[in-house]
Scaffold this motif. Structure first.
Motif, PDB file in Angstrom:
ATOM      1  N   GLY A  19      -4.895  10.254   2.860  1.00  0.00           N
ATOM      2  CA  GLY A  19      -4.441   8.864   2.938  1.00  0.00           C
ATOM      3  C   GLY A  19      -4.142   8.491   4.380  1.00  0.00           C
ATOM      4  O   GLY A  19      -3.334   7.603   4.663  1.00  0.00           O
ATOM      5  N   ALA A  20      -4.840   9.181   5.281  1.00  0.00           N
ATOM      6  CA  ALA A  20      -4.578   9.008   6.715  1.00  0.00           C
ATOM      7  C   ALA A  20      -4.880   7.591   7.197  1.00  0.00           C
ATOM      8  O   ALA A  20      -4.344   7.157   8.215  1.00  0.00           O
ATOM      9  CB  ALA A  20      -5.386  10.029   7.512  1.00  0.00           C
ATOM     10  N   SER A  21      -5.731   6.874   6.481  1.00  0.00           N
ATOM     11  CA  SER A  21      -6.126   5.534   6.935  1.00  0.00           C
ATOM     12  C   SER A  21      -5.100   4.458   6.602  1.00  0.00           C
ATOM     13  O   SER A  21      -5.239   3.313   7.054  1.00  0.00           O
ATOM     14  CB  SER A  21      -7.475   5.152   6.318  1.00  0.00           C
ATOM     15  N   PHE A  23      -1.161   2.596   6.191  1.00  0.00           N
ATOM     16  CA  PHE A  23      -0.096   2.219   7.131  1.00  0.00           C
ATOM     17  C   PHE A  23       0.756   3.440   7.502  1.00  0.00           C
ATOM     18  O   PHE A  23       1.017   3.712   8.670  1.00  0.00           O
ATOM     19  CB  PHE A  23       0.770   1.125   6.498  1.00  0.00           C
ATOM     20  N   THR A  24       1.197   4.164   6.498  1.00  0.00           N
ATOM     21  CA  THR A  24       2.033   5.349   6.738  1.00  0.00           C
ATOM     22  C   THR A  24       1.200   6.469   7.347  1.00  0.00           C
ATOM     23  O   THR A  24       1.615   7.120   8.320  1.00  0.00           O
ATOM     24  CB  THR A  24       2.654   5.834   5.414  1.00  0.00           C
ATOM     25  N   GLY A  25       0.012   6.683   6.761  1.00  0.00           N
ATOM     26  CA  GLY A  25      -0.835   7.798   7.185  1.00  0.00           C
ATOM     27  C   GLY A  25      -1.166   7.763   8.664  1.00  0.00           C
ATOM     28  O   GLY A  25      -1.151   8.800   9.330  1.00  0.00           O
ATOM     29  N   ARG A  51     -10.810   8.303   1.506  1.00  0.00           N
ATOM     30  CA  ARG A  51     -12.064   7.964   0.826  1.00  0.00           C
ATOM     31  C   ARG A  51     -13.074   7.275   1.727  1.00  0.00           C
ATOM     32  O   ARG A  51     -14.235   7.129   1.348  1.00  0.00           O
ATOM     33  CB  ARG A  51     -11.785   7.112  -0.402  1.00  0.00           C
ATOM     34  N   SER A  52     -12.647   6.837   2.914  1.00  0.00           N
ATOM     35  CA  SER A  52     -13.581   6.154   3.814  1.00  0.00           C
ATOM     36  C   SER A  52     -13.633   6.851   5.171  1.00  0.00           C
ATOM     37  O   SER A  52     -12.673   6.795   5.951  1.00  0.00           O
ATOM     38  CB  SER A  52     -13.157   4.695   4.013  1.00  0.00           C
ATOM     39  N   LYS A  55     -13.088   4.378   8.047  1.00  0.00           N
ATOM     40  CA  LYS A  55     -11.676   4.030   8.279  1.00  0.00           C
ATOM     41  C   LYS A  55     -10.932   5.185   8.940  1.00  0.00           C
ATOM     42  O   LYS A  55     -10.056   4.976   9.789  1.00  0.00           O
ATOM     43  CB  LYS A  55     -10.994   3.714   6.951  1.00  0.00           C
ATOM     44  N   ASP A  79     -11.146  11.549  -2.913  1.00  0.00           N
ATOM     45  CA  ASP A  79     -10.679  10.372  -3.646  1.00  0.00           C
ATOM     46  C   ASP A  79      -9.799  10.856  -4.791  1.00  0.00           C
ATOM     47  O   ASP A  79     -10.168  11.797  -5.506  1.00  0.00           O
ATOM     48  CB  ASP A  79     -11.896   9.587  -4.178  1.00  0.00           C
ATOM     49  N   THR A  80      -8.665  10.193  -4.986  1.00  0.00           N
ATOM     50  CA  THR A  80      -7.740  10.653  -6.036  1.00  0.00           C
ATOM     51  C   THR A  80      -8.324  10.471  -7.437  1.00  0.00           C
ATOM     52  O   THR A  80      -7.833  11.065  -8.388  1.00  0.00           O
ATOM     53  CB  THR A  80      -6.391   9.899  -5.960  1.00  0.00           C
ATOM     54  N   THR A  81      -9.373   9.658  -7.568  1.00  0.00           N
ATOM     55  CA  THR A  81     -10.022   9.499  -8.876  1.00  0.00           C
ATOM     56  C   THR A  81     -11.122  10.537  -9.087  1.00  0.00           C
ATOM     57  O   THR A  81     -11.810  10.503 -10.109  1.00  0.00           O
ATOM     58  CB  THR A  81     -10.622   8.080  -9.016  1.00  0.00           C
ATOM     59  N   VAL A 100      -1.204   8.911   0.403  1.00  0.00           N
ATOM     60  CA  VAL A 100      -1.903   7.910  -0.417  1.00  0.00           C
ATOM     61  C   VAL A 100      -0.875   7.036  -1.125  1.00  0.00           C
ATOM     62  O   VAL A 100       0.255   7.432  -1.389  1.00  0.00           O
ATOM     63  CB  VAL A 100      -2.863   8.528  -1.453  1.00  0.00           C
ATOM     64  N   GLY A 101      -1.271   5.847  -1.404  1.00  0.00           N
ATOM     65  CA  GLY A 101      -0.368   4.948  -2.087  1.00  0.00           C
ATOM     66  C   GLY A 101      -1.124   3.858  -2.806  1.00  0.00           C
ATOM     67  O   GLY A 101      -2.319   3.652  -2.558  1.00  0.00           O
ATOM     68  N   PRO A 102      -0.471   3.164  -3.733  1.00  0.00           N
ATOM     69  CA  PRO A 102       0.902   3.442  -4.160  1.00  0.00           C
ATOM     70  C   PRO A 102       1.016   4.793  -4.871  1.00  0.00           C
ATOM     71  O   PRO A 102       0.126   5.162  -5.645  1.00  0.00           O
ATOM     72  CB  PRO A 102       1.232   2.306  -5.138  1.00  0.00           C
ATOM     73  N   HIS A 106      -1.505   6.829  -7.470  1.00  0.00           N
ATOM     74  CA  HIS A 106      -2.379   7.871  -6.912  1.00  0.00           C
ATOM     75  C   HIS A 106      -1.683   9.206  -6.702  1.00  0.00           C
ATOM     76  O   HIS A 106      -2.333  10.176  -6.313  1.00  0.00           O
ATOM     77  CB  HIS A 106      -2.956   7.400  -5.573  1.00  0.00           C
TER      78      HIS A 106
HETATM   79  N1  LIG Z   1       4.704   1.449   4.225  1.00  0.00           N
HETATM   80  C1  LIG Z   1       5.915   1.998   4.374  1.00  0.00           C
HETATM   81  O1  LIG Z   1       6.782   1.512   5.148  1.00  0.00           O
HETATM   82  C2  LIG Z   1       6.265   3.278   3.644  1.00  0.00           C
HETATM   83  C3  LIG Z   1       7.433   3.946   3.968  1.00  0.00           C
HETATM   84  C4  LIG Z   1       7.751   5.124   3.316  1.00  0.00           C
HETATM   85  C5  LIG Z   1       6.907   5.622   2.336  1.00  0.00           C
HETATM   86  N2  LIG Z   1       5.767   4.961   2.024  1.00  0.00           N
HETATM   87  C6  LIG Z   1       4.908   5.521   0.988  1.00  0.00           C
HETATM   88  O2  LIG Z   1       3.695   5.962   1.589  1.00  0.00           O
HETATM   89  C7  LIG Z   1       2.655   5.797   0.641  1.00  0.00           C
HETATM   90  C8  LIG Z   1       1.555   4.959   1.278  1.00  0.00           C
HETATM   91  O3  LIG Z   1       2.061   3.675   1.563  1.00  0.00           O
HETATM   92  P1  LIG Z   1       1.339   2.742   2.637  1.00  0.00           P
HETATM   93  O4  LIG Z   1       2.228   1.586   2.866  1.00  0.00           O
HETATM   94  O5  LIG Z   1       0.922   3.566   3.820  1.00  0.00           O
HETATM   95  O6  LIG Z   1       0.049   2.263   1.813  1.00  0.00           O
HETATM   96  P2  LIG Z   1      -1.350   1.732   2.338  1.00  0.00           P
HETATM   97  O7  LIG Z   1      -1.275   1.218   3.722  1.00  0.00           O
HETATM   98  O8  LIG Z   1      -1.870   0.830   1.276  1.00  0.00           O
HETATM   99  O9  LIG Z   1      -2.252   3.053   2.378  1.00  0.00           O
HETATM  100  C9  LIG Z   1      -2.658   3.649   1.193  1.00  0.00           C
HETATM  101  C10 LIG Z   1      -3.521   4.844   1.539  1.00  0.00           C
HETATM  102  O10 LIG Z   1      -3.910   5.451   0.310  1.00  0.00           O
HETATM  103  C11 LIG Z   1      -5.323   5.549   0.310  1.00  0.00           C
HETATM  104  N3  LIG Z   1      -5.861   5.479  -1.031  1.00  0.00           N
HETATM  105  C12 LIG Z   1      -5.715   4.478  -1.932  1.00  0.00           C
HETATM  106  N4  LIG Z   1      -6.411   4.762  -3.048  1.00  0.00           N
HETATM  107  C13 LIG Z   1      -6.992   5.966  -2.832  1.00  0.00           C
HETATM  108  C14 LIG Z   1      -7.826   6.797  -3.614  1.00  0.00           C
HETATM  109  N5  LIG Z   1      -8.231   6.452  -4.857  1.00  0.00           N
HETATM  110  N6  LIG Z   1      -8.240   7.983  -3.098  1.00  0.00           N
HETATM  111  C15 LIG Z   1      -7.866   8.348  -1.846  1.00  0.00           C
HETATM  112  N7  LIG Z   1      -7.075   7.603  -1.052  1.00  0.00           N
HETATM  113  C16 LIG Z   1      -6.650   6.426  -1.550  1.00  0.00           C
HETATM  114  C17 LIG Z   1      -5.814   4.380   1.147  1.00  0.00           C
HETATM  115  O11 LIG Z   1      -7.146   4.609   1.533  1.00  0.00           O
HETATM  116  P3  LIG Z   1      -8.120   3.409   2.010  1.00  0.00           P
HETATM  117  O12 LIG Z   1      -7.768   3.166   3.443  1.00  0.00           O
HETATM  118  O13 LIG Z   1      -9.474   3.970   1.826  1.00  0.00           O
HETATM  119  O14 LIG Z   1      -7.816   2.210   1.142  1.00  0.00           O
HETATM  120  C18 LIG Z   1      -4.814   4.451   2.284  1.00  0.00           C
HETATM  121  O15 LIG Z   1      -5.164   5.468   3.192  1.00  0.00           O
HETATM  122  C19 LIG Z   1       3.253   5.137  -0.610  1.00  0.00           C
HETATM  123  O16 LIG Z   1       3.517   6.133  -1.568  1.00  0.00           O
HETATM  124  C20 LIG Z   1       4.523   4.513  -0.079  1.00  0.00           C
HETATM  125  O17 LIG Z   1       5.507   4.408  -1.077  1.00  0.00           O
HETATM  126  C21 LIG Z   1       5.415   3.810   2.673  1.00  0.00           C
END
Ligand SMILES: NC(=O)c1ccc[n+]([C@@H]2O[C@H](COP(=O)([O-])OP(=O)(O)OC[C@H]3O[C@@H](n4cnc5c(N)ncnc54)[C@H](OP(=O)(O)O)[C@@H]3O)[C@@H](O)[C@H]2O)c1
Length: 122
Positions: A19-21, A23-25, A51-52, A55, A79-81, A100-102, A106
Motif C-alpha cells: 500500500g506504498a502508493s 497517503f500513509t504508505g 497494485r499499480s 503509482k 492485490d488484496t483481492t 493498505v486502506g481502508p 482490505h
Molecule cells: N491518512 C491518515 O492520516 C492515516 C493515519 C493513520 C492511519 N491510517 C490508516 O492507513 C491506512 C491507509 O490509509 P490512507 O489514508 O493512506 O489511504 P489511501 O491514501 O487511500 O491509500 C490506500 C492504499 O491502499 C491501496 N489499496 C487499496 N485497495 C487495494 C487492493 N485491493 N490491493 C492492494 N492495495 C490496495 C491503495 O493502492 P492504489 O494506490 O493502487 O489505490 C493505496 O496504496 C488505513 O488503514 C488508515 O486507517 C491513515
C-alpha cells in the motif's frame, strides 16, 4: 513485475511496504529510505508493493526527492483481492508494513496471508 520466490527460500527483503502508493504508505516509504541509507541501520533490504507499478514508481520518486534518480528499490505487484499475490509477497518479506486502506475492507486478507506465512505484520 511480479517476482516469484521458491517456497523454502529465505525472504529477500527485511521489510516490504504494502500500500506504498497511498497517503500513509508514501510517508512510510520516505522514512524507510532514510534508514536504508544509514550504514548502522538493521534495515538492509526493502521493497515496496501495491497494485499499480506506475503509482509505486511515482511514490518512490516522491519519497526519494531530492535524490534523483531514486534508489533502486524492488517493486512487487500484489492485490488484496488476489490471495496468491499476497502469499507470494509474504514469502519475500521478513516484516510486512501494511499501509493498505481502508483497513476494514482490505486488512483481513493481508493479516491472514501474514499469519499463514508466519511473518510479522505491522
Ligand atoms: N491518512 C491518515 O492520516 C492515516 C493515519 C493513520 C492511519 N491510517 C490508516 O492507513 C491506512 C491507509 O490509509 P490512507 O489514508 O493512506 O489511504 P489511501 O491514501 O487511500 O491509500 C490506500 C492504499 O491502499 C491501496 N489499496 C487499496 N485497495 C487495494 C487492493 N485491493 N490491493 C492492494 N492495495 C490496495 C491503495 O493502492 P492504489 O494506490 O493502487 O489505490 C493505496 O496504496 C488505513 O488503514 C488508515 O486507517 C491513515
Amino acid at each position: 513485475m511480479q517476482t516469484t520466490q521458491p517456497q523454502n527460500s529465505p525472504p529477500l527483503y527485511d521489510i516490504v511496504i504494502l500500500g506504498a502508493s497511498g497517503f500513509t504508505g508514501k510517508y512510510v516509504v520516505k522514512e524507510a529510505l532514510k534508514f536504508l541509507k544509514t550504514p548502522s541501520s538493521p534495515l538492509k533490504t526493502l521493497a515496496i508493493a501495491g497494485r499499480s507499478r506506475e503509482k509505486l514508481l511515482k511514490t518512490l520518486e516522491w519519497a526519494a526527492h531530492p535524490s534523483s534518480p531514486p534508489p533502486h528499490i524492488s517493486i512487487i505487484t500484489a492485490d488484496t483481492t488476489d490471495p496468491p499475490s499476497l502469499e507470494s509477497l509474504c514469502r519475500q518479506a521478513k516484516v510486512l508494513l501494511n499501509c493498505v486502506g481502508p483497513f476494514r475492507i482490505h486488512g483481513e486478507p493481508v493479516v491472514a496471508a501474514c499469519a499463514n506465512s508466519g511473518i510479522l505484520e505491522c
